[in-house]
Structure formats: C-alpha cells, structure tokens
Motif scaffolding. Sequence first.
Motif, mmCIF file in Angstrom:
data_model
loop_
_atom_site.group_PDB
_atom_site.id
_atom_site.type_symbol
_atom_site.label_atom_id
_atom_site.label_comp_id
_atom_site.label_asym_id
_atom_site.label_seq_id
_atom_site.Cartn_x
_atom_site.Cartn_y
_atom_site.Cartn_z
ATOM 1 N N ARG A 1 0.849 -1.195 0.000
ATOM 2 C CA ARG A 1 0.000 0.000 0.000
ATOM 3 C C ARG A 1 0.882 1.242 0.000
ATOM 4 N NH1 ARG A 1 0.279 -2.331 4.961
ATOM 5 N NH2 ARG A 1 0.985 -1.038 6.714
ATOM 6 N N SER A 2 0.245 2.389 -0.062
ATOM 7 C CA SER A 2 0.914 3.666 0.170
ATOM 8 C C SER A 2 0.326 4.281 1.430
ATOM 9 C CB SER A 2 0.702 4.617 -1.006
ATOM 10 O OG SER A 2 1.365 4.172 -2.157
ATOM 11 N N GLU A 3 1.170 4.925 2.236
ATOM 12 C CA GLU A 3 0.674 5.619 3.417
ATOM 13 C C GLU A 3 1.717 6.616 3.903
ATOM 14 O OE1 GLU A 3 -0.106 2.470 6.208
ATOM 15 O OE2 GLU A 3 1.824 2.734 7.212
ATOM 16 N N TYR A 4 1.260 7.539 4.737
ATOM 17 C CA TYR A 4 2.174 8.530 5.304
ATOM 18 C C TYR A 4 2.768 8.002 6.603
ATOM 19 C CZ TYR A 4 0.907 12.213 2.051
ATOM 20 O OH TYR A 4 0.740 12.961 0.911
ATOM 21 N N ILE A 5 4.067 8.251 6.771
ATOM 22 C CA ILE A 5 4.746 7.928 8.021
ATOM 23 C C ILE A 5 5.656 9.102 8.351
ATOM 24 C CG2 ILE A 5 6.580 6.657 6.815
ATOM 25 C CD1 ILE A 5 6.798 4.871 9.308
ATOM 26 N N ASP A 6 5.517 9.612 9.563
ATOM 27 C CA ASP A 6 6.269 10.795 9.999
ATOM 28 C C ASP A 6 6.103 11.944 9.005
ATOM 29 O OD1 ASP A 6 7.209 9.388 12.214
ATOM 30 O OD2 ASP A 6 8.942 8.619 11.118
ATOM 31 N N GLY A 7 4.894 12.064 8.449
ATOM 32 C CA GLY A 7 4.588 13.173 7.558
ATOM 33 C C GLY A 7 5.099 13.011 6.138
ATOM 34 N N ARG A 8 5.658 11.854 5.793
ATOM 35 C CA ARG A 8 6.213 11.632 4.454
ATOM 36 C C ARG A 8 5.437 10.525 3.736
ATOM 37 N NH1 ARG A 8 11.052 14.475 4.157
ATOM 38 N NH2 ARG A 8 11.447 13.539 2.113
ATOM 39 N N ASP A 9 5.080 10.788 2.486
ATOM 40 C CA ASP A 9 4.351 9.828 1.678
ATOM 41 C C ASP A 9 5.288 8.676 1.316
ATOM 42 O OD1 ASP A 9 2.324 8.687 0.256
ATOM 43 O OD2 ASP A 9 2.466 10.040 -1.475
ATOM 44 N N SER A 10 4.846 7.462 1.546
ATOM 45 C CA SER A 10 5.753 6.324 1.366
ATOM 46 C C SER A 10 5.035 5.111 0.787
ATOM 47 C CB SER A 10 6.392 5.939 2.709
ATOM 48 O OG SER A 10 5.391 5.480 3.607
ATOM 49 N N TYR A 11 5.823 4.243 0.177
ATOM 50 C CA TYR A 11 5.365 2.917 -0.210
ATOM 51 C C TYR A 11 5.636 1.967 0.957
ATOM 52 C CZ TYR A 11 5.606 4.624 -5.073
ATOM 53 O OH TYR A 11 5.444 5.322 -6.225
ATOM 54 N N VAL A 12 4.765 0.991 1.115
ATOM 55 C CA VAL A 12 4.974 -0.040 2.129
ATOM 56 C C VAL A 12 5.214 -1.363 1.397
ATOM 57 C CG1 VAL A 12 4.083 -1.188 4.185
ATOM 58 C CG2 VAL A 12 3.439 1.188 3.698
ATOM 59 N N ILE A 13 6.401 -1.932 1.594
ATOM 60 C CA ILE A 13 6.824 -3.130 0.871
ATOM 61 C C ILE A 13 7.036 -4.280 1.850
ATOM 62 C CG2 ILE A 13 8.503 -4.119 -0.738
ATOM 63 C CD1 ILE A 13 7.179 -1.688 -1.906
ATOM 64 N N GLU A 14 6.461 -5.432 1.541
ATOM 65 C CA GLU A 14 6.738 -6.654 2.287
ATOM 66 C C GLU A 14 7.795 -7.454 1.533
ATOM 67 O OE1 GLU A 14 3.854 -9.894 4.174
ATOM 68 O OE2 GLU A 14 4.171 -10.222 2.020
ATOM 69 N N SER A 15 8.844 -7.857 2.244
ATOM 70 C CA SER A 15 9.923 -8.631 1.625
ATOM 71 C C SER A 15 10.061 -9.969 2.346
ATOM 72 C CB SER A 15 11.243 -7.864 1.697
ATOM 73 O OG SER A 15 11.155 -6.638 0.990
ATOM 74 N N ILE A 16 9.859 -11.049 1.610
ATOM 75 C CA ILE A 16 10.014 -12.399 2.152
ATOM 76 C C ILE A 16 11.259 -13.002 1.516
ATOM 77 C CG2 ILE A 16 9.008 -14.701 2.356
ATOM 78 C CD1 ILE A 16 6.259 -13.412 2.294
ATOM 79 N N PRO A 17 12.300 -13.271 2.310
ATOM 80 C CA PRO A 17 13.569 -13.738 1.734
ATOM 81 C C PRO A 17 13.438 -15.104 1.056
ATOM 82 C CG PRO A 17 13.594 -13.952 4.115
ATOM 83 C CD PRO A 17 12.352 -13.195 3.773
ATOM 84 N N THR A 18 14.158 -15.251 -0.037
ATOM 85 C CA THR A 18 14.200 -16.535 -0.750
ATOM 86 C C THR A 18 15.448 -17.317 -0.378
ATOM 87 O OG1 THR A 18 15.255 -15.414 -2.622
ATOM 88 C CG2 THR A 18 12.863 -15.655 -2.696
ATOM 89 N N THR A 19 16.340 -16.674 0.366
ATOM 90 C CA THR A 19 17.553 -17.328 0.838
ATOM 91 C C THR A 19 17.510 -17.416 2.368
ATOM 92 O OG1 THR A 19 18.716 -15.204 0.884
ATOM 93 C CG2 THR A 19 18.918 -16.521 -1.123
#
Length: 262
Positions: free
Chosen positions: A152-170
């Motif tokens: 999703r996109s959302e604001y954090i600490d007043g800054r517009d940001s992307y929220v990325i989930e990373s699941i390691p393959t290693t």
Amino acid sequence: MRHIRRTTLVVLLVLSFVPTLLIAEESGPTIMQRVMDTQSADSSAMDIRLTLIEPTGENRERRIQTLTMTEDGLTNTITVFLSPASVKNTRFLTRQRPDGSDDQWIFLPALGRIKRIAASEGGGSFMGSDFTYADMASTTYDTDEAIHTLLRSEYIDGRDSYVIESIPTTTSDYGKTVIWVDKQTNLPLQVEFYDKEKSSVIKILKTDDIAYTEGRWITKSITMTTLSSGHSTKIEILQAKYDIPMKSGYFTTAFLETGRVI
C-alpha cells in the motif's frame, strides 16, 4: 476548431490517465531496486557515532570509521573502532561473494587474532549492539534475494511512502521484513523485522534524519530497537564522502590484522 477541440480533449484524457498508469507500473521489485540504486556508490568513507541505549536511558558511545568499495558489482566493507579504549582498533571486514552471500571476519585486539564469523553466527549481536553481523552487511534485501510485494501507500512521519513486504528466498534470520520507502528520496523510513514464523515483529529500524549531501539523499541517523529488551542502538553519520579514490588493500585480512595497507 472542432478538430482542435477534439485533439485537446484526447490529450487531456491521456494526461489524466498518466498518473494511474505510473502507479500501476510500480511494483515491489522496481521500488526496492530504486532503494538499492539510491544507496549505491563505487566507494564511501564515513565517520560514525554508534550509541548503545539501555532501557534505563544509560548511553555508551562508540566512534567508528567505515570504508566501502564496490568492484565488479561486489561490495566490500571495513569497519574500524576508534574509541573508547576498550574497543579501539577492533576491525570488522565484510566481503560480498558473487552468489550474494558474505564472508565476514573480525579482529579483536584483546585476542590479537582474526576470527571468522560463521554463517551460523550471523544472527549474533555485533559488538553489543541491536544489529546482527548479518544486519551489518545490509538491512534490506536485494531484488533477487526476496519476494518484494507492494502492500500500500501511506504517510509515516509526515512523508508519503510505499509499504513493501519482503520475504527472503535465501537463508535469513528474519521470516520477513516490512519496509516504508519514502517516495521522494527512495530512502527507507522504517523497517519492521519479523521472526521466522512471520507472526511477530522482533526489531524496528527507524530513520531519524535524512539529508541531501554530495549530490545525493542519504540517511543521516537511524535507530534499531529490540522490542523484547527495549534496548536500542543509534547510528549517526557525522561525515560522509562518496565515490572517492579507495585502495583495495583496506578490504583484506592482512589489513584486518595489522591495520596497515600493504
């Protein structure tokens, strides 16, 4: 005039869809690639203050210098402790392998010898901090080391940001991470580290300060907190130089042991 109006209307309709098309093209991998590109450099030299923060509020400071150099797409890092006296001349070397994994060694003056960090020790605390040996190589995954999903996109600490989930393959000490990426600078603003079951957050990395220097956006200060203990580690970049001449001799076990470039 009718043709002109029709053409103008078509142009306006196309332009109105451009933002939507751009958003649709954004994905976890493309955003994370920008994160890596933003932080990459052929070489760097940093003067850093590392502060260990106890739950009671007691602080212990360390001054360190970190040098990095990338050759043939592989990044090597040497970290030297300058103070206090109890850890002075401790040196830590990370060399990236072609397969993306890392070789790591540490020189402890009290022992007077080099100790290789085994893969099984990667989750151990680095010099009493909230960063593990593996964290010292990277706190985010390369695009080919994890499955990156844009949540999703959302604001954090007043800054517009992307929220990325990373699941390691290693193999990793974390089941997954969730990272907030600033849309303006492509810098991480926050990273949540989950246990191997991906059910609970065990550590949180917060960006305290960013700055534009040497023609690039950089993270000036970060704080890693271990939730179970309440212990935190703050890293502040006091001075940084990028893409400067660098001797490859710094990134050897010979320098690690002697502190001299041969």
